[in-house]
Scaffold this motif. Structure first.
Motif, mmCIF file in Angstrom:
data_model
loop_
_atom_site.group_PDB
_atom_site.id
_atom_site.type_symbol
_atom_site.label_atom_id
_atom_site.label_comp_id
_atom_site.label_asym_id
_atom_site.label_seq_id
_atom_site.Cartn_x
_atom_site.Cartn_y
_atom_site.Cartn_z
ATOM 1 N N MET A 178 -2.488 -6.236 -28.070
ATOM 2 C CA MET A 178 -3.457 -6.223 -29.143
ATOM 3 C C MET A 178 -4.166 -4.783 -29.166
ATOM 4 S SD MET A 178 -4.957 -9.919 -28.524
ATOM 5 C CE MET A 178 -3.601 -10.884 -27.962
ATOM 6 N N TYR A 179 -3.990 -4.011 -28.079
ATOM 7 C CA TYR A 179 -4.669 -2.657 -27.806
ATOM 8 C C TYR A 179 -3.842 -1.602 -27.868
ATOM 9 C CZ TYR A 179 -8.158 -5.801 -25.757
ATOM 10 O OH TYR A 179 -9.138 -6.707 -25.483
ATOM 11 N N ASP A 180 -3.717 -1.282 -29.514
ATOM 12 C CA ASP A 180 -2.800 0.088 -29.813
ATOM 13 C C ASP A 180 -4.312 0.895 -29.986
ATOM 14 O OD1 ASP A 180 -3.514 -1.378 -32.119
ATOM 15 O OD2 ASP A 180 -1.920 -0.704 -33.155
ATOM 16 N N LEU A 222 -10.161 -0.107 -14.396
ATOM 17 C CA LEU A 222 -8.854 -0.724 -14.965
ATOM 18 C C LEU A 222 -9.375 -1.401 -16.276
ATOM 19 C CD1 LEU A 222 -7.978 -2.924 -11.848
ATOM 20 C CD2 LEU A 222 -7.094 -0.729 -12.730
ATOM 21 N N GLY A 223 -8.383 -1.119 -17.345
ATOM 22 C CA GLY A 223 -8.855 -1.217 -18.777
ATOM 23 C C GLY A 223 -10.150 -0.737 -19.244
ATOM 24 N N SER A 224 -10.088 0.513 -19.231
ATOM 25 C CA SER A 224 -11.578 1.325 -19.607
ATOM 26 C C SER A 224 -11.811 1.341 -20.956
ATOM 27 C CB SER A 224 -10.955 2.631 -18.983
ATOM 28 O OG SER A 224 -9.777 3.358 -19.462
ATOM 29 N N SER A 236 -17.555 3.167 -22.851
ATOM 30 C CA SER A 236 -18.681 3.375 -23.277
ATOM 31 C C SER A 236 -19.788 2.591 -22.243
ATOM 32 C CB SER A 236 -19.046 2.577 -24.726
ATOM 33 O OG SER A 236 -18.324 1.001 -24.654
ATOM 34 N N LYS A 237 -19.400 1.573 -21.557
ATOM 35 C CA LYS A 237 -20.370 0.965 -20.302
ATOM 36 C C LYS A 237 -20.160 1.711 -19.110
ATOM 37 C CE LYS A 237 -18.847 -2.968 -21.663
ATOM 38 N NZ LYS A 237 -17.992 -4.032 -21.331
ATOM 39 N N THR A 238 -19.268 2.709 -19.252
ATOM 40 C CA THR A 238 -18.944 3.326 -17.883
ATOM 41 C C THR A 238 -19.923 4.531 -17.860
ATOM 42 O OG1 THR A 238 -16.673 3.153 -18.460
ATOM 43 C CG2 THR A 238 -17.311 4.409 -16.590
ATOM 44 N N VAL A 256 -7.798 3.743 -16.485
ATOM 45 C CA VAL A 256 -6.257 3.193 -16.410
ATOM 46 C C VAL A 256 -6.524 2.157 -17.770
ATOM 47 C CG1 VAL A 256 -4.919 1.516 -15.194
ATOM 48 C CG2 VAL A 256 -6.194 3.250 -13.893
ATOM 49 N N ASP A 257 -5.512 2.323 -18.734
ATOM 50 C CA ASP A 257 -5.565 1.366 -19.680
ATOM 51 C C ASP A 257 -4.077 1.650 -20.430
ATOM 52 O OD1 ASP A 257 -7.908 0.065 -21.516
ATOM 53 O OD2 ASP A 257 -6.265 0.384 -22.308
ATOM 54 N N ILE A 258 -3.656 0.503 -21.063
ATOM 55 C CA ILE A 258 -2.324 0.596 -21.685
ATOM 56 C C ILE A 258 -2.460 1.177 -23.070
ATOM 57 C CG2 ILE A 258 -2.923 -1.779 -22.867
ATOM 58 C CD1 ILE A 258 0.484 -1.021 -21.363
ATOM 59 N N ALA A 259 -3.735 1.546 -23.364
ATOM 60 C CA ALA A 259 -3.805 2.290 -24.737
ATOM 61 C C ALA A 259 -3.850 3.464 -24.440
ATOM 62 C CB ALA A 259 -4.911 1.714 -25.402
ATOM 63 N N GLY A 285 -2.454 6.191 -18.438
ATOM 64 C CA GLY A 285 -1.927 5.363 -19.643
ATOM 65 C C GLY A 285 -0.722 4.558 -19.066
ATOM 66 N N GLY A 286 -1.159 3.058 -18.824
ATOM 67 C CA GLY A 286 -0.047 2.271 -18.283
ATOM 68 C C GLY A 286 -0.877 1.061 -17.956
ATOM 69 N N LEU A 287 0.102 0.066 -17.238
ATOM 70 C CA LEU A 287 -0.751 -1.179 -16.935
ATOM 71 C C LEU A 287 -1.504 -1.190 -15.567
ATOM 72 C CD1 LEU A 287 2.881 -3.375 -17.280
ATOM 73 C CD2 LEU A 287 0.684 -3.445 -18.644
ATOM 74 N N PHE A 288 -2.230 -2.178 -15.714
ATOM 75 C CA PHE A 288 -3.273 -2.075 -14.512
ATOM 76 C C PHE A 288 -2.951 -1.634 -13.061
ATOM 77 C CE2 PHE A 288 -5.192 -5.795 -17.197
ATOM 78 C CZ PHE A 288 -6.174 -4.887 -17.810
ATOM 79 N N MET A 289 -1.925 -2.363 -12.792
ATOM 80 C CA MET A 289 -1.512 -1.930 -11.286
ATOM 81 C C MET A 289 -0.694 -0.868 -10.859
ATOM 82 S SD MET A 289 -2.571 -4.250 -9.498
ATOM 83 C CE MET A 289 -3.773 -5.147 -10.130
ATOM 84 N N LEU A 298 -14.350 -4.113 -15.971
ATOM 85 C CA LEU A 298 -15.348 -4.652 -16.648
ATOM 86 C C LEU A 298 -15.062 -5.476 -17.864
ATOM 87 C CD1 LEU A 298 -17.415 -1.355 -16.660
ATOM 88 C CD2 LEU A 298 -17.828 -3.358 -14.784
ATOM 89 N N GLY A 299 -15.830 -5.827 -18.710
ATOM 90 C CA GLY A 299 -15.793 -6.561 -19.787
ATOM 91 C C GLY A 299 -14.816 -7.971 -19.734
ATOM 92 N N ASN A 300 -15.140 -8.589 -18.563
ATOM 93 C CA ASN A 300 -14.284 -10.020 -18.307
ATOM 94 C C ASN A 300 -13.018 -9.683 -18.483
ATOM 95 O OD1 ASN A 300 -14.805 -12.709 -17.720
ATOM 96 N ND2 ASN A 300 -14.021 -13.162 -19.811
HETATM 97 C C1 LIG Z 1 -11.399 -6.497 -22.837
HETATM 98 S S1 LIG Z 1 -11.010 -4.862 -23.245
HETATM 99 C C2 LIG Z 1 -12.264 -4.338 -22.315
HETATM 100 C C3 LIG Z 1 -12.586 -2.791 -22.530
HETATM 101 C C4 LIG Z 1 -13.576 -2.157 -21.859
HETATM 102 N N1 LIG Z 1 -13.721 -2.251 -20.384
HETATM 103 C C5 LIG Z 1 -14.948 -2.946 -22.297
HETATM 104 O O1 LIG Z 1 -15.208 -3.530 -21.133
HETATM 105 O O2 LIG Z 1 -15.657 -2.924 -23.313
HETATM 106 C C6 LIG Z 1 -9.565 -4.843 -22.175
HETATM 107 C C7 LIG Z 1 -8.908 -3.275 -21.963
HETATM 108 O O3 LIG Z 1 -7.748 -3.453 -21.003
HETATM 109 C C8 LIG Z 1 -6.600 -2.927 -21.471
HETATM 110 N N2 LIG Z 1 -5.645 -3.655 -21.097
HETATM 111 C C9 LIG Z 1 -5.321 -5.097 -21.263
HETATM 112 N N3 LIG Z 1 -4.412 -5.597 -20.686
HETATM 113 C C10 LIG Z 1 -3.794 -4.462 -19.974
HETATM 114 C C11 LIG Z 1 -2.852 -4.129 -18.868
HETATM 115 N N4 LIG Z 1 -2.214 -5.188 -18.485
HETATM 116 N N5 LIG Z 1 -2.721 -3.035 -18.137
HETATM 117 C C12 LIG Z 1 -3.430 -2.066 -18.719
HETATM 118 N N6 LIG Z 1 -4.626 -2.062 -19.470
HETATM 119 C C13 LIG Z 1 -4.768 -3.260 -20.259
HETATM 120 C C14 LIG Z 1 -6.928 -3.024 -23.030
HETATM 121 O O4 LIG Z 1 -6.071 -1.737 -23.625
HETATM 122 C C15 LIG Z 1 -8.299 -2.743 -23.259
HETATM 123 O O5 LIG Z 1 -8.907 -1.524 -23.341
#
Ligand SMILES: C[S@@+](CC[C@H](N)C(=O)[O-])C[C@H]1O[C@@H](n2cnc3c(N)ncnc32)[C@H](O)[C@@H]1O
Length: 342
Positions: free
Chosen positions: A47-49, A96-98, A102-104, A123-126, A150-154, A172-174
């Motif tokens: 969902m995150y392009d 992770l998932g930055s 904005s909250k950083t 670190v973020d897939i987008a 740019g890539g997966l969390f781990m 962050l962000g649950n």
């Molecule tokens: C819920 S959003 C949170 C964004 C930000 N941290 C916030 O708190 O507003 C999740 C973020 O994680 C990234 N994301 C989701 N799954 C991912 C994965 N498996 N690996 C890397 N990034 C991922 C998304 O692109 C998105 O930016």
């Protein structure tokens, strides 16, 4: 003869499809396997392009029903001194998932104030989106160096694991709530394995388990563009003809006991209202969506988990972290947990 011709045309078709599949990335091949599985779904990260990330940020900042953004921001502002108190300097900031980061900002500012300069690894897939955010951050803070991954969390965590500096890792962000429930503990254990006793890990969690207010968050119309973008992305990536107007979003809330280990969660899917036969031209693939068919928006059962404080503590305990701090907002609907590797 006719049979032989039929077989070879089938074989030719199979070769053509295999060639088309080999031309798409591994990530997109995984998306196709999700779309064609018995439980049709799109993985959460899809969902995150760039467009999805922009829409997410807009919703998070503007929503009157989902107030996580402002509470998490305030908790970070109020507790950065507590978080940094047991860390030595200069530390590396990893997130992770930055997303929009904005909250950083309060974290970046507190760390620059404490140690003079800072390196930040979002670190973020987008990938394209965080590269753009990184350039903006560097323009804004002269003492900041940003090294986006740019890539997966781990993969991102593995990328920084050998850095010698103490690390402050943010999630962050649950966002852990979007990871399939049965992967929470294994993922946390893996994160623990990449950290050293000098590091700290800050998790932002959604503690709201009030059914009515949770459902209100996901029922608001301002989320429609975000959902439409998922279908638009599928059509763009696979040259498809999926009709987004035929899908209706549906949300359910599965409540689990607060004193158990399994968090409550939101289940979310797009339900197809009238039959559609979809063609993904890029792959030469047809997918049938009967009326009532569901397209889930998560790999696991959970679109988003909602935790109790007990569950947050149990998650830490099971993955070998000590809870150094747990701070909730005034109505205890959101919290930050600061974890220290045991
Ligand atoms: C819920 S959003 C949170 C964004 C930000 N941290 C916030 O708190 O507003 C999740 C973020 O994680 C990234 N994301 C989701 N799954 C991912 C994965 N498996 N690996 C890397 N990034 C991922 C998304 O692109 C998105 O930016």
């Amino acid at each position: 003869m006719a049979l032989r011709l039929g077989m070879s045309s089938l074989a030719r078709q199979a070769v053509r499809m295999a060639r088309r599949y080999s031309e798409v990335s591994t990530d997109l091949r995984y998306v196709v396997s999700c779309l064609t599985s018995e439980r049709k779904r799109v993985p959460h990260w899809y969902m995150y392009d760039t467009r999805g990330s922009e829409l997410f940020e807009e919703i998070a900042r503007k929503s009157s029903t989902y107030t996580l953004w402002k509470h998490e921001y305030t908790l970070l502002q109020n507790h950065m001194t507590d978080i940094m108190s047991s860390m030595s300097t200069p530390a590396l900031l990893v997130e992770l998932g930055s997303g929009a980061s904005s909250k950083t900002r309060p974290v970046i500012e507190a760390m620059i104030e404490r140690q003079g300069a800072l390196t930040y690894v979002p670190v973020d897939i987008a990938k394209d989106y965080i590269e753009q955010v990184s350039r903006e951050l560097e323009r804004e803070y002269s003492a900041l160096k940003v090294e986006p991954f740019g890539g997966l969390f781990m993969d991102g965590l593995r990328h920084v694991a050998d850095r010698p500096e103490p690390k402050l890792l943010l999630f962050l962000g649950n966002s852990i709530g979007n990871v399939p429930i049965d992967e929470h503990v294994p993922m946390m254990k893996e994160i623990r394995a990449y950290l050293s006793p000098q590091d700290r890990f800050v998790l932002g969690l959604d503690l709201n388990t009030d059914r009515d207010s949770v459902l209100k968050v996901y029922h608001t119309g301002d989320r429609r563009p975000w959902l439409d973008n998922i279908i638009e992305r599928l059509n763009r990536d696979f040259d498809g003809n999926i009709d987004k107007m035929k899908f209706e979003p549906t949300t359910n809330f599965v409540q689990n006991p607060a004193e158990g280990d399994t968090p409550s969660y939101v289940e979310r899917y797009l339900q197809n209202t009238t039959v559609q036969s979809v063609h993904l031209r890029k792959l030469g693939l047809d997918i049938d969506f009967p009326a009532g068919d569901k397209l889930y928006l998560s790999d696991g059962p959970n679109y988003s988990c909602k935790f109790s404080q007990h569950q947050a503590r149990r998650l830490a305990e099971k993955s070998n972290f000590a809870v150094e701090g747990l701070w909730a907002n005034e109505d205890a609907k959101f919290c930050l947990v600061c974890l220290a590797p045991k």
